[in-house]
Design a protein around this motif. Structure first.
Motif, PDB file in Angstrom:
ATOM      1  N   VAL A 107       0.834  -1.202   0.000  1.00  0.00           N
ATOM      2  CA  VAL A 107       0.000   0.000   0.000  1.00  0.00           C
ATOM      3  C   VAL A 107       0.871   1.255   0.000  1.00  0.00           C
ATOM      4  O   VAL A 107       1.986   1.253   0.539  1.00  0.00           O
ATOM      5  CB  VAL A 107      -0.978  -0.034   1.211  1.00  0.00           C
ATOM      6  N   ALA A 108       0.372   2.307  -0.644  1.00  0.00           N
ATOM      7  CA  ALA A 108       1.054   3.608  -0.669  1.00  0.00           C
ATOM      8  C   ALA A 108       0.016   4.703  -0.476  1.00  0.00           C
ATOM      9  O   ALA A 108      -1.133   4.547  -0.885  1.00  0.00           O
ATOM     10  CB  ALA A 108       1.779   3.798  -2.003  1.00  0.00           C
ATOM     11  N   THR A 109       0.429   5.793   0.142  1.00  0.00           N
ATOM     12  CA  THR A 109      -0.516   6.854   0.477  1.00  0.00           C
ATOM     13  C   THR A 109      -0.141   8.173  -0.202  1.00  0.00           C
ATOM     14  O   THR A 109       1.028   8.435  -0.460  1.00  0.00           O
ATOM     15  CB  THR A 109      -0.531   7.115   1.997  1.00  0.00           C
ATOM     16  N   ALA A 110      -1.173   8.962  -0.462  1.00  0.00           N
ATOM     17  CA  ALA A 110      -0.967  10.339  -0.921  1.00  0.00           C
ATOM     18  C   ALA A 110      -1.880  11.215  -0.088  1.00  0.00           C
ATOM     19  O   ALA A 110      -3.096  11.079  -0.139  1.00  0.00           O
ATOM     20  CB  ALA A 110      -1.302  10.460  -2.405  1.00  0.00           C
ATOM     21  N   GLU A 111      -1.287  12.091   0.722  1.00  0.00           N
ATOM     22  CA  GLU A 111      -2.090  12.834   1.693  1.00  0.00           C
ATOM     23  C   GLU A 111      -1.888  14.328   1.537  1.00  0.00           C
ATOM     24  O   GLU A 111      -0.779  14.802   1.376  1.00  0.00           O
ATOM     25  CB  GLU A 111      -1.687  12.444   3.118  1.00  0.00           C
ATOM     26  N   SER A 112      -2.995  15.046   1.639  1.00  0.00           N
ATOM     27  CA  SER A 112      -2.886  16.494   1.694  1.00  0.00           C
ATOM     28  C   SER A 112      -3.288  16.957   3.102  1.00  0.00           C
ATOM     29  O   SER A 112      -2.439  17.122   3.967  1.00  0.00           O
ATOM     30  CB  SER A 112      -3.755  17.122   0.603  1.00  0.00           C
ATOM     31  N   CYS A 113      -4.586  17.067   3.384  1.00  0.00           N
ATOM     32  CA  CYS A 113      -5.021  17.638   4.662  1.00  0.00           C
ATOM     33  C   CYS A 113      -4.588  16.812   5.863  1.00  0.00           C
ATOM     34  O   CYS A 113      -4.415  17.343   6.952  1.00  0.00           O
ATOM     35  CB  CYS A 113      -6.533  17.850   4.673  1.00  0.00           C
ATOM     36  N   THR A 114      -4.421  15.515   5.702  1.00  0.00           N
ATOM     37  CA  THR A 114      -4.035  14.679   6.840  1.00  0.00           C
ATOM     38  C   THR A 114      -2.522  14.682   7.059  1.00  0.00           C
ATOM     39  O   THR A 114      -2.044  14.150   8.065  1.00  0.00           O
ATOM     40  CB  THR A 114      -4.532  13.229   6.657  1.00  0.00           C
ATOM     41  N   GLY A 141       5.661  -4.768  12.142  1.00  0.00           N
ATOM     42  CA  GLY A 141       5.615  -5.653  10.984  1.00  0.00           C
ATOM     43  C   GLY A 141       4.975  -5.024   9.763  1.00  0.00           C
ATOM     44  O   GLY A 141       4.829  -5.679   8.733  1.00  0.00           O
ATOM     45  N   SER A 142       4.597  -3.740   9.870  1.00  0.00           N
ATOM     46  CA  SER A 142       3.891  -3.105   8.755  1.00  0.00           C
ATOM     47  C   SER A 142       4.796  -2.897   7.541  1.00  0.00           C
ATOM     48  O   SER A 142       4.312  -2.660   6.439  1.00  0.00           O
ATOM     49  CB  SER A 142       3.294  -1.772   9.198  1.00  0.00           C
ATOM     50  N   SER A 143       6.119  -3.002   7.744  1.00  0.00           N
ATOM     51  CA  SER A 143       7.014  -2.833   6.596  1.00  0.00           C
ATOM     52  C   SER A 143       6.779  -3.936   5.561  1.00  0.00           C
ATOM     53  O   SER A 143       7.175  -3.802   4.414  1.00  0.00           O
ATOM     54  CB  SER A 143       8.479  -2.810   7.042  1.00  0.00           C
ATOM     55  N   ALA A 144       6.087  -4.998   5.938  1.00  0.00           N
ATOM     56  CA  ALA A 144       5.775  -6.069   4.983  1.00  0.00           C
ATOM     57  C   ALA A 144       4.785  -5.609   3.929  1.00  0.00           C
ATOM     58  O   ALA A 144       4.725  -6.180   2.845  1.00  0.00           O
ATOM     59  CB  ALA A 144       5.227  -7.294   5.715  1.00  0.00           C
ATOM     60  N   TYR A 145       3.994  -4.556   4.230  1.00  0.00           N
ATOM     61  CA  TYR A 145       2.968  -4.155   3.249  1.00  0.00           C
ATOM     62  C   TYR A 145       2.879  -2.640   3.023  1.00  0.00           C
ATOM     63  O   TYR A 145       2.204  -2.189   2.120  1.00  0.00           O
ATOM     64  CB  TYR A 145       1.593  -4.723   3.620  1.00  0.00           C
ATOM     65  N   VAL A 146       3.546  -1.833   3.859  1.00  0.00           N
ATOM     66  CA  VAL A 146       3.539  -0.381   3.626  1.00  0.00           C
ATOM     67  C   VAL A 146       4.809  -0.003   2.878  1.00  0.00           C
ATOM     68  O   VAL A 146       5.912  -0.200   3.387  1.00  0.00           O
ATOM     69  CB  VAL A 146       3.482   0.408   4.948  1.00  0.00           C
ATOM     70  N   LEU A 147       4.663   0.518   1.667  1.00  0.00           N
ATOM     71  CA  LEU A 147       5.856   0.954   0.934  1.00  0.00           C
ATOM     72  C   LEU A 147       6.237   2.383   1.297  1.00  0.00           C
ATOM     73  O   LEU A 147       7.401   2.737   1.326  1.00  0.00           O
ATOM     74  CB  LEU A 147       5.621   0.846  -0.579  1.00  0.00           C
ATOM     75  N   GLY A 148       5.243   3.203   1.565  1.00  0.00           N
ATOM     76  CA  GLY A 148       5.515   4.592   1.911  1.00  0.00           C
ATOM     77  C   GLY A 148       4.401   5.491   1.422  1.00  0.00           C
ATOM     78  O   GLY A 148       3.296   5.009   1.123  1.00  0.00           O
ATOM     79  N   GLY A 149       4.697   6.783   1.357  1.00  0.00           N
ATOM     80  CA  GLY A 149       3.655   7.707   0.951  1.00  0.00           C
ATOM     81  C   GLY A 149       4.207   9.071   0.626  1.00  0.00           C
ATOM     82  O   GLY A 149       5.398   9.344   0.829  1.00  0.00           O
ATOM     83  N   ILE A 150       3.326   9.904   0.119  1.00  0.00           N
ATOM     84  CA  ILE A 150       3.730  11.259  -0.229  1.00  0.00           C
ATOM     85  C   ILE A 150       2.763  12.227   0.421  1.00  0.00           C
ATOM     86  O   ILE A 150       1.537  12.046   0.327  1.00  0.00           O
ATOM     87  CB  ILE A 150       3.755  11.417  -1.764  1.00  0.00           C
TER      88      ILE A 150
END
Lengths: 431, 431
Positions: free
Chosen positions: B292-299, B312-321
């Protein structure tokens, strides 16, 4: 007012807070109103004797009110139990405590009915709703009614010879919204006229221990009598907050103590007037007209989130990159893959490349990079859980770096890394 | 045990929590131990009568202990006041309450001295330190000593005829760390043998109101006697938690009620066994082997932060912007500048482009975009403060979108947007 024999000097008028709600005594949620009210009451000059949380049981609430009276309180503020349902019993119990009859207030009923009618409800039971509204319009004889912020009115009740009771609703927004009205009510104004001003002071430090403050206080006590100043230290957001609260007549001692504490630990002082790091950083960025960008690994976006906490932060926060994977560090932040291979993803080198990468990717004046081992897995002897590298760089060439082992569990490491990041940014911008 | 006349059926053994600390009664910090202990005690099968917060004043602490006894409690758990300094008075006050002499325990003194010696302290006052350690080694006669987790030992004290008192240190990590030892102590085991199991149930809903639950409960009460089940509802993280706690003998009624509540609001049910959305999402991502990857403005990064909360979330969180500025939306997420011009930065179109952009930029299976007006500035009649657009997209072509006005202040809007984002992701991954 009986303040008990064990206390050295009887001082400020005492107040208490009583919080009701079954969800509070089962630990389903943590009460937020208690600390808020305690802070307000302390700022007004009261000594808060106790905060009492009880379930929605009338006998327990009645006992709590008696306990507050027994503790010598002149004021009791209650929160919760003002809703329309049968287990909302605060008004009734307070009336009984005050020895006052409940009277039906038709004008109040109309006002509440009007408000309730505005809420579209799925609960289509008009009889139950009317009964609820009628219940909420029952007022102890002679009580001051505080206008509803949500649907429930508050009360100010003056028992004969007992403490003044201010009855507020439980939802935090309604409670804080109604508080100014409560303070402006006649009985509260009379009470507040006799409360000496608090004149509290707060100093904030980063990197100072409680033991050091204790040692300084012992040394200062040899120079001057500090007994009229209550000193509380508390670690919050990795900063040591030192609260000075003078008893009436102790204001000069508190001033002197604040100046001494500020001077003796000047290098680690954040502010001598309670200003937060977040506020200082915002002022510094706005003052220079600079923008900031973040690159986060172990903190996963929490530093960016902290920066945009502040209203108006869009003036200086451009954004950030959460590079949780190594691929993201390379593709989005331009951290060379060989650098990660050579030094490891958690290294001062990578933290600096992340800071530069964030600045470049977002076109910001200041960048910060955070990479670390949040745990519980992933630690090595050389880079154990809690090892975090931070670096802030500016377009003008300033580089401020730090790497250290942060104690605590996963959440602690991440929170403290965010705190450390805010301090590093402040140093980079003001340095 | 006197449980008071107003309660319909006397049920579970009662317990109370007493929290000491001046920083708690001045609202400098919010107590975290109270809710934690209340939850533990409830889970053990106690009815928690009250949570009491008092300052570091011996008379107030003594009065608090008496109040707990008066409320019919068989168990009192205290937190705080076990340190080495003069205002740490819990041991002494509890001994007096229990009518027991304080005895000096040389073996304990040695153990504490050993621990303290491991901490490098800036406070070079060996006399004060030794006095502190000696003080901490004073034990009420016959009390069970609980091994220190930090530096302070805990106590289990059995007064003649009064409630059992468990004395724990204030730092949350020490308190939670010592709790299992306290439960395993002889006197606690004897007490717990007589406490009926709690057998509580918790249901979680997203999008269900308390009024709807109340209406359902009224309907169900016509079918079966529900008085032996205490029902508490509570909104947390935008989810309605419905807690069912049976009195002894009410277990069947609680089971039946849980099944009925689950069936009657099945569409909005998150879980019928207390499992959180965060846990369900993690399981679903791991189950599918998706990232999963995220793109956040207001949050501003808080959704990414929430995702990596879990070990253990590094198994499925790649990152975000975090694309707080429009420039970042275009340069980092590939949102066309014309789209922003045409629809506005806060629009369903941009939210979807952000979700796709996050997926592409990070090479993830699922992407989410959040853009909104967090306030207090920036609202327009068409897009007021609180208007938030969310969209989750998957590489397999699933698109789940939502735009709505979220009530509350800036922090509320951001927190609830994060909650909504977690739910949207769960739907995208499981849908």
């Amino acid at each position: 007012m009986d303040e008990g024999g064990g206390r050295q000097t009887p001082h400020r008028p005492r107040a208490a807070v009583v919080l009701t709600g079954s969800e509070l005594v089962t630990g389903v949620i943590a009460d937020a109103n208690g600390p808020w009210l305690a802070h307000e009451l302390t700022a007004l000059g009261f000594e808060v004797a106790q905060l009492l949380v009880v379930g929605d049981r009338p006998d327990d609430l009645a006992a709590a009110l008696r306990q507050c009276a027994d503790a010598g309180c002149v004021l009791v503020v209650t929160s919760g139990g003002l809703g329309p349902t049968a287990d909302d019993l605060t008004g009734e119990v307070v009336a009984r405590f005050a020895g006052l009859e409940l009277e039906f207030d038709e004008a109040l009923r109309e006002r509440i009915a009007e408000i309730v009618a505005r809420f579209p409800r799925i609960d289509h039971d008009p009889d139950a709703r009317d009964a609820g509204v009628r219940k909420q319009a029952l007022v102890p004889r002679g009580a001051v009614v505080l206008d509803p912020v949500g649907t429930a009115p508050g009360l100010v009740v003056s028992p004969d010879g007992g403490p003044l009771v201010v009855v507020l609703p439980g939802p935090p927004r309604e409670l804080t919204g109604m508080w100014p009205t409560a303070l402006a009510s006649g009985p509260m104004k009379v009470l507040l006229a006799d409360v000496p001003a608090a004149a509290g002071r707060q100093l904030r430090y980063y990197g100072l221990s409680e033991a050091e403050v204790a040692a300084t206080l012992r040394a200062l006590e040899l120079e001057r009598d500090l007994s009229p100043v209550e000193v509380t230290t508390c670690l919050r957001r990795s900063e040591l907050e030192v609260d000075l609260r003078p008893q009436p007549g102790g204001e000069d001692a508190a001033e002197w103590l604040a100046a001494e504490l500020a001077a003796r630990h000047a290098a680690l002082l954040i502010s001598a007037d309670g200003t937060s790091t977040d506020e200082l950083l915002a002022r510094a960025l706005l003052g220079r007209g600079w923008t900031v960008a973040t690159a986060e690994s172990c903190t996963g976006g929490l530093l960016a989130g902290r920066l945009v906490d502040r209203p108006g932060s869009s003036a200086y926060v451009l954004g950030g990159i959460v590079s949780y994977s190594n691929g993201a560090k390379t593709s989005l932040l331009g951290v060379p893959a060989e650098m990660i291979d050579t030094y490891g993803a958690v290294s001062p080198e990578v933290a600096r490349a992340m800071a530069d990468g964030a600045r470049t990717a977002l076109g910001a004046d200041v960048g910060i990079g955070i990479t670390g081992v949040a745990g519980p897995e992933g630690g090595t002897p050389a880079k154990p859980v809690g090892y975090v590298c931070l670096c802030a760089t500016t377009a003008s060439g300033v580089v401020v770096a730090r790497d250290r082992r942060i104690p605590g569990n996963r959440a602690d490491v991440r929170d403290r890394s965010v705190d450390a990041g805010m301090h590093l940014l402040l140093r980079a911008v003001t340095g």
